[in-house]
Design a protein around this motif. Structure first.
Motif, PDB file in Angstrom:
ATOM      1  N   ILE A 104      49.233  36.056 -14.064  1.00 22.56           N
ATOM      2  CA  ILE A 104      49.829  36.679 -15.247  1.00 22.56           C
ATOM      3  C   ILE A 104      50.719  37.824 -14.759  1.00 22.56           C
ATOM      4  O   ILE A 104      50.245  38.743 -14.093  1.00 22.56           O
ATOM      5  N   ASN A 105      51.994  37.728 -15.100  1.00 20.77           N
ATOM      6  CA  ASN A 105      52.950  38.744 -14.674  1.00 20.77           C
ATOM      7  C   ASN A 105      53.224  39.696 -15.828  1.00 20.77           C
ATOM      8  O   ASN A 105      53.554  39.275 -16.934  1.00 20.77           O
ATOM      9  N   GLU A 151      57.360  42.821 -17.390  1.00 18.23           N
ATOM     10  CA  GLU A 151      58.034  43.142 -18.641  1.00 18.23           C
ATOM     11  C   GLU A 151      56.980  43.352 -19.726  1.00 18.23           C
ATOM     12  O   GLU A 151      56.283  42.414 -20.103  1.00 18.23           O
ATOM     13  N   ASN A 169      57.129  40.997 -22.680  1.00 19.68           N
ATOM     14  CA  ASN A 169      56.933  39.556 -22.502  1.00 19.68           C
ATOM     15  C   ASN A 169      56.098  39.263 -21.260  1.00 19.68           C
ATOM     16  O   ASN A 169      56.629  39.118 -20.154  1.00 19.68           O
ATOM     17  N   ARG A 196      54.127  36.933 -18.776  1.00 14.15           N
ATOM     18  CA  ARG A 196      54.326  35.533 -18.386  1.00 14.15           C
ATOM     19  C   ARG A 196      53.090  35.023 -17.667  1.00 14.15           C
ATOM     20  O   ARG A 196      52.656  35.592 -16.666  1.00 14.15           O
ATOM     21  N   ILE A 233      51.202  31.840 -15.685  1.00 14.86           N
ATOM     22  CA  ILE A 233      51.465  30.628 -14.911  1.00 14.86           C
ATOM     23  C   ILE A 233      50.141  29.894 -14.722  1.00 14.86           C
ATOM     24  O   ILE A 233      49.152  30.486 -14.268  1.00 14.86           O
ATOM     25  N   GLU A 269      54.770  27.427 -17.088  1.00 14.04           N
ATOM     26  CA  GLU A 269      55.016  28.826 -17.434  1.00 14.04           C
ATOM     27  C   GLU A 269      54.798  29.026 -18.930  1.00 14.04           C
ATOM     28  O   GLU A 269      55.248  28.217 -19.749  1.00 14.04           O
ATOM     29  N   GLN A 304      55.190  31.957 -21.937  1.00  8.94           N
ATOM     30  CA  GLN A 304      55.687  33.261 -22.351  1.00  8.94           C
ATOM     31  C   GLN A 304      54.810  33.766 -23.498  1.00  8.94           C
ATOM     32  O   GLN A 304      54.732  33.140 -24.550  1.00  8.94           O
ATOM     33  N   ILE A 351      58.136  24.877 -20.080  1.00  7.83           N
ATOM     34  CA  ILE A 351      57.921  26.288 -20.395  1.00  7.83           C
ATOM     35  C   ILE A 351      57.423  26.351 -21.841  1.00  7.83           C
ATOM     36  O   ILE A 351      58.045  25.787 -22.746  1.00  7.83           O
ATOM     37  N   ASP A 372      56.685  28.626 -25.043  1.00  4.51           N
ATOM     38  CA  ASP A 372      57.080  29.913 -25.628  1.00  4.51           C
ATOM     39  C   ASP A 372      56.108  30.246 -26.759  1.00  4.51           C
ATOM     40  O   ASP A 372      56.077  29.582 -27.796  1.00  4.51           O
ATOM     41  N   ARG A 421      55.817  33.600 -27.872  1.00  3.09           N
ATOM     42  CA  ARG A 421      56.126  35.005 -28.156  1.00  3.09           C
ATOM     43  C   ARG A 421      55.980  35.362 -29.629  1.00  3.09           C
ATOM     44  O   ARG A 421      55.772  36.527 -29.964  1.00  3.09           O
ATOM     45  N   ARG A 440      61.701  22.460 -18.260  1.00  5.39           N
ATOM     46  CA  ARG A 440      62.132  23.569 -17.411  1.00  5.39           C
ATOM     47  C   ARG A 440      63.618  23.513 -17.071  1.00  5.39           C
ATOM     48  O   ARG A 440      64.241  24.536 -16.830  1.00  5.39           O
TER      49      ARG A 440
END
Length: 257
Positions: A192-193, A196, A199, A201, A203, A209, A211, A241, A243, A245, A255
């Motif tokens: 988990i990044n 930001e 948001n 991210r 994985i 991925e 978001q 990906i 989303d 959000r 992707r």
């Protein structure tokens, strides 16, 4: 009764009282001497240390950090100091120490568990569910524990919570992992990044991925993600990906789009 007989009677009573007091004092001295002799003997020497409920740490490790020594009089140990010694280890959250006469001390521990990994200057910090740093290792690759990237550090000390610039984001991601654990999603999450704040991210181990936006509703996100992944795996679709959000609105795109 004459004055002589009265005086004689008082003297006899006084002698009896003095003899009784002397006898009591001798008994007390004898008891104290017996206790002292017993304490100086090896009867109360420490002969056995029992470690309970340790899973991560070995018994010999707990014994070593307790600073106990076999053969020393068990009554001379300060149980509070033993507790402090054991709890100084980063993997031990709490310790309960009990003296059991004549020669046993039990130490029951409540351990901290490795819950996540945080990337830090080429190394990896292993943290527990509360964010306490358990240790620093060169290896951060594991199939069981998620990796958190994007954390910004001020200072850190093993055994304490790291001093972070983005503390609130780390708290959010720990709540997210708690929700993942409850929904049986922990084994799915690779990273988990949180670079930001707006948001996050995620994985998966399949490379998908996700978001997550600000990750304000972790329980919803994990349950919804679980359902989406089941549907994707059913049709063997992974290079995508997801989303998430916007709550209630989930999109999946390839992707390469």
């Amino acid at each position: 009764m004459s004055d002589y007989e009265a005086v004689k009677k008082r003297k006899l009573r006084k002698r009896k009282i003095q003899k009784a007091i002397t006898s009591i004092l001798l008994i007390i001295v004898f008891i104290l001497w017996g206790i002292y002799a017993l304490l100086q003997s090896d009867f109360f020497n420490l002969k056995d240390v029992v470690i309970l409920e340790n899973n991560t740490l070995k018994q010999e490790d707990v014994f070593q950090i307790s600073k106990l020594g076999m053969g020393r009089n068990i009554l001379k140990y300060n149980l509070g100091e033993i507790k402090e010694n054991v709890e100084a280890h980063p993997y031990i959250k709490e310790a309960y120490v009990e003296r059991k006469l004549p020669g046993k001390i039990t130490i029951k521990v409540k351990e901290r568990s490795e819950y996540a990994i945080m990337a830090y200057m080429g190394s990896y910090l292993y943290i527990d569910q509360e964010g306490v740093v358990l240790g620093v290792k060169d290896n951060g690759l594991t199939q069981q524990i998620p990796l958190i990237t994007g954390a910004k550090f001020n200072t850190l000390k093993v055994g304490e919570k790291a001093d972070l610039v983005n503390t609130e984001d780390v708290i959010k991601v720990l709540k997210l992992l708690e929700a993942a654990n409850l929904s049986e999603m922990m084994d799915t999450i690779s990273e988990i990044n949180i670079s930001e704040s707006a948001n996050f991210r995620l994985i998966t181990f399949d490379g998908i991925e996700v978001q997550l936006g600000k990750a304000e509703n972790p329980a919803y996100l994990m349950l919804a993600l679980k359902e989406v992944l089941v549907n994707l795996y059913t049709i063997n679709r992974r290079d995508v990906i997801i989303d998430m959000r916007y709550e209630g609105h989930i999109t999946v795109k390839d992707r390469n789009i």
